[in-house]
Design an enzyme around this catalytic site. Structure first.
Site, PDB file in Angstrom:
ATOM      1  CE  LYS A  19      -1.806   1.401   4.128  1.00 52.84           C
ATOM      2  NZ  LYS A  19      -1.402   2.774   4.518  1.00 52.84           N
ATOM      3  CG  ASN A  20       2.193   2.749   3.539  1.00 50.10           C
ATOM      4  OD1 ASN A  20       1.050   3.070   3.217  1.00 50.10           O
ATOM      5  ND2 ASN A  20       2.555   2.553   4.795  1.00 50.10           N
ATOM      6  CB  CYS A 115      -4.146  11.484  12.233  1.00 49.41           C
ATOM      7  SG  CYS A 115      -3.683   9.790  11.964  1.00 49.41           S
ATOM      8  NE  ARG A 120       0.290  10.017  10.328  1.00 52.82           N
ATOM      9  CZ  ARG A 120      -0.193   9.073   9.530  1.00 52.82           C
ATOM     10  NH1 ARG A 120      -1.401   8.623   9.708  1.00 52.82           N
ATOM     11  NH2 ARG A 120       0.529   8.599   8.551  1.00 52.82           N
ATOM     12  CG  ASP A 305       3.033   1.301   9.639  1.00 47.11           C
ATOM     13  OD1 ASP A 305       2.588   2.140  10.436  1.00 47.11           O
ATOM     14  OD2 ASP A 305       3.354   1.583   8.462  1.00 47.11           O
ATOM     15  CB  ILE A 327       7.011   6.604  14.660  1.00 42.07           C
ATOM     16  CG1 ILE A 327       8.227   5.677  14.503  1.00 42.07           C
ATOM     17  CG2 ILE A 327       6.726   7.386  13.371  1.00 42.07           C
ATOM     18  CD1 ILE A 327       9.507   6.349  14.082  1.00 42.07           C
ATOM     19  NE  ARG A 397      -7.399   4.330   5.861  1.00 50.12           N
ATOM     20  CZ  ARG A 397      -6.989   5.458   6.392  1.00 50.12           C
ATOM     21  NH1 ARG A 397      -7.374   5.785   7.599  1.00 50.12           N
ATOM     22  NH2 ARG A 397      -6.203   6.265   5.726  1.00 50.12           N
TER      23      ARG A 397
END
Ligand code: EPU
Length: 418
Positions: A19-20, A115, A120, A305, A327, A397
């Site tokens: 996805k990224n 978010c 972010r 993630d 992060i 997503r």
């Protein structure tokens, strides 16, 4: 989603495209008037959100979601405005800012709002584009950028590493005049692959995969065909699911070299993995999970993630492990839900201390973001009894066909609406 737990996952799972990487690759197609053909594009709601925005801007979009083939052609543009309604659905829509302003000399992109995982901001994207000569103002919730004479290369030092920030500035610099050096650039495999795509389109980028990326601006880019690499976070997620359920999964079509720090930690927990010609085989030979502390960090460190999923694995360990999230400042929202399932976790600032328990118990829980939602799926798979996950839409997503993939390996997942 209703999950009946306590079944070891055994079988094979095909990992989809990243996805990224697909997101910036789609945005990169704005940089040329020729056709960009992408293969192995995952069929996810984040992808369709960005494709809707691309169509709105005037790109010709043709996505065969079953074959995972995507053709994009941005010969001309209808609009250089990315409206709030598109950006609020997906923050990564900010990735169109750099490509639009460098090729069409102007862009207005709605500021992404809040978010769930952290503030972010996009301040670093904005200040780097200003360094490249874009005139940027923020008005009525929009970033209005213009560069009537084009962007001009310079040295940009990122104060912290930012993945989409690096991608945005890279895409802007490729059509700028002269040399741009991105210092303290992100080094994620997705950045490396985006540089490869841009170079295949005619860009001149060197230093790829290092913290200093050098871009020699060119006048124009051309179309190309490009394959999206496997999703390392989907790979890591299913590896944890195999380990946590005492199962054995062959994860096909993945790249373990993109997950070195993750697999190192996983083997310290006692979980075995073997690279095979087809992918990686993950199983738990010891039947015990040893506690291993982690700290999330930019690549090549342990990925944020995978933090939520790893927290679930540690909730079953034979000891106490600490998990530090470096992060994002609010990425522990899965923890109160895991506690409702019987996990023993306390939060101390940016560190969660997890003491293993002998079992989790099914409960009704609430998903708050993409990775939190999949962590609750893994928790449901190991818990005794029935787990019901609300607000499941987050999972679509980033995880294509998750029920089919897990049910094909013995799980019992069922989606229903009330
Ligand atoms: N940051 C700022 N200002 C900026 C940019 C970033 O303060 O202008 C901060 C962020 O708030 C965060 C840190 O810098 O605290 C790092 O954020 P980064 O910019 O690297 O994150 P991102 O580019 O918005 C991408 C992924 C995320 C992933 C992070 C970190 C995409 C589309 N998204 O986000 O993926 O967690 O990098 O690796 O590539 C996910 O897939 O679930 C996901 C959230």
């Amino acid at each position: 989603m209703r999950i009946l737990g306590r079944v070891p996952l055994v079988g094979e799972i095909e990992v989809g495209g990243a996805k990224n990487l697909a997101l910036p690759a789609i945005a990169a197609s704005i940089l040329t008037d020729e056709k960009v053909m992408l293969s192995n594009v995952p069929n996810l709601t984040d992808i369709s959100s960005l494709l809707d925005l691309m169509t709105h801007l005037g790109s010709d979009v043709n996505f065969d979601s079953e074959k995972h083939l995507l053709e994009l052609s941005t010969k001309a543009i209808k609009s250089t405005i990315a409206p709030y309604d598109f950006v609020r659905k997906m923050r990564a829509s900010i990735l169109v800012l750099g490509p639009l302003v460098t090729r069409f000399r102007k862009a207005s992109v709605s500021l992404p709002g809040g978010c769930s995982i952290g503030a972010r901001g996009v301040d670093i994207h904005i200040s780097a584009l200003r360094h490249l000569g874009a005139d940027i103002s923020i008005e009525n919730g929009y970033i209005n950028a213009s560069a009537p004479n084009g962007l001009i290369g310079c040295d940009i030092t990122f104060p912290i590493t930012t993945v989409t920030g690096t991608e945005n500035v890279l895409m802007a610099a490729v059509l700028g005049k002269g040399t741009t050096r991105l210092i303290n650039a992100a080094m994620e495999p997705e950045i490396v692959a985006l540089c490869e795509l841009l170079n295949e389109m005619g860009a001149e980028i060197s230093g790829v995969g290092t913290p200093i990326i050098i871009v020699e601006g060119v006048d124009s880019l051309h179309g190309t065909k490009f394959e999206i690499m496997p999703d390392r976070i989907e790979t890591g997620t299913y590896a944890i699911a195999a380990a946590a359920t005492d199962g054995k999964l062959l994860l096909k079509n993945c790249k373990c070299e993109h997950l070195s720090s993750f697999f190192e930690i996983l083997s310290l927990t006692g979980v075995s993995y073997e690279k095979t010609a087809e992918g990686v085989l993950v199983y738990n030979r010891n039947k015990k999970i040893h506690p291993v502390d982690i700290q999330t960090a930019p690549y090549p460190g342990f990925p944020t993630d995978l933090q939520a999923q790893y927290t679930v694995l540690m909730s079953m360990c034979n000891g106490t492990a600490s998990i530090s999230e470096n992060i994002f400042e609010n990425r522990f929202m899965h923890i109160p839900e895991l506690s409702r399932m019987g996990a023993n976790i306390s939060i101390h600032g940016k560190t969660a201390v997890v003491t293993g328990v002998s079992k989790l118990k099914g409960a009704q829980v609430m998903a708050t973001d993409l990775r939190a939602s999949v962590s609750l799926v893994i928790a449901g798979l190991i818990a005794e009894g029935e787990t019901i996950i609300n607000r499941l839409y987050h999972i679509d997503r980033g995880y294509e066909n998750i029920e089919a993939k897990l049910n094909g390996c013995g799980a019992s997942l069922e989606r229903f609406s009330v």
